[in-house]
Scaffold this motif. Sequence first.
Motif: not given
Length: 496
Positions: A5-15
């Motif tokens: 979940i953290r990885l998914t949110l981080a990738i979305v925010c970063f992108t």
Amino acid sequence: MLRKIRLTLAIVCFTLVTLLFLDFTGSIHHGFSWLAKIQFMPAILALNVGIIIFLVLLTLLFGRVYCSIICPLGVFQDIIAAFRKRKKRNPYTYSPAISWLRYTILVLFIVACVAGIGSFVALLSPYSSYGRIASNFFAPVYQSINNLLALLSEHVNSYTFYSTDVWLKSLPTFIIALITLIIIVVLAWKNGRTYCNTICPVGTVLGFLSRFSLFKIRIDTKKCISCNLCAKRCKSACIDVKNHTIDYSRCVTCMDCIDNCHQDAIHFGTTSSNTKSQAKASSPDITDQSKRSFLSISALLATSSLLQAQEKKVDGGLAKIEKKQKPERQTPIVPPGAESSRNFAQHCTGCQLCVSVCPNQVLRPSANIWKLMQPEMSYEYGYCRPECTNCSEVCPTGAIRLIDRAQKSSIQIGHAVWIKKNCIVIRDEVECNNCERHCPTHAIEMVPLHPEDKNSHKIPAINTERCIGCGACENLCPARPFSAIYVEGHEVHRYI
């Protein structure tokens, strides 16, 4: 599951945050500019109380998830560290925090904020640091790929893509961005989250708050066999397996330790009877990791946007037109909505977001030592169109207040000044009324050079009370290399 979940949110925010700096069409920022406004330092400078309270509560509940999900610089370090992890399976070891360095930097940062030393604030603000890296290194690559696609599509009579200028907006800012990039890459490659746990002032503040967070990573001493695997995978170097303690001031709640514990001895939650956990806050350390968003960078480069067509730099398809040079202005021009040069300098962190979204390439970072990296306006490549309010819409710090089109057309950010010796009417004895024809506020009128002569050539007369300083006259003046008319900035803006 928590780590995914953290990885998914981080990738979305970063992108999405990265796309804010790459998308020169302005289409992305209409829907996602709020991601820039929920960054910690911009929220502080903009006095956005709601966002500040939200980030503080988020940290008091879940620890430093801001650093591992929302902050683009933190995620970028994780991406870099991810490459090293492939080469070395267990790359990290526990190390004590370097408290004196961490808090010294924080004190200097606070003093700089209070004293209005914008250059130092811009240098250390994590969001601004990443913004400079993205706009100076990622954006040119993105734009070049877009231009290549525009060239290829043109050959098949498709105009889905339009080319844009790729140019160096400020050499000092580029050098600072390069040094910052090298430091972050080296630290992230060697030690993971070193930068955000020792140097970053935002990490220090959130680290102090995270000691009191409700939900924490906790070690179950009954299950732990001291295999040290969690510490070897901890990019923050904050897990002391020997004493079964975690330095919560450095833990960014990345969940990597939970994912790698084979004994199910590490959990994320509140205090329980079978869990021994101490918040041994030994002070900040130097470890930041950039792990999950190389995929997002690939997506960024693959996602090319459309934009306005680039003006051809040729005359009749034959002779190249000499490039304009920047005039020496006594007072730099700051964007409409900035209210004054002082207000702009006090709030701007030099993140370069407004520079990235300016469709007319009017904004570029300043080379002035006291306002280094903070944007200023110049009109060699375009002028500030009255209908464009992009910079005020995306500014996350309040340095450029939100204005509408009607307001912008009445804000005087400067006034035009005529330079007689540069004017082609005087120099070449030809007719020209470019400045009058293109002035959106009709502040320029052509008057006879010699009133007594009926056939006299006409020169511009400027009504400074009507001029808003948009720079249309300066940009479209045919005189080269210096325009015959240029805009002098105003320290304090006013409505006309």
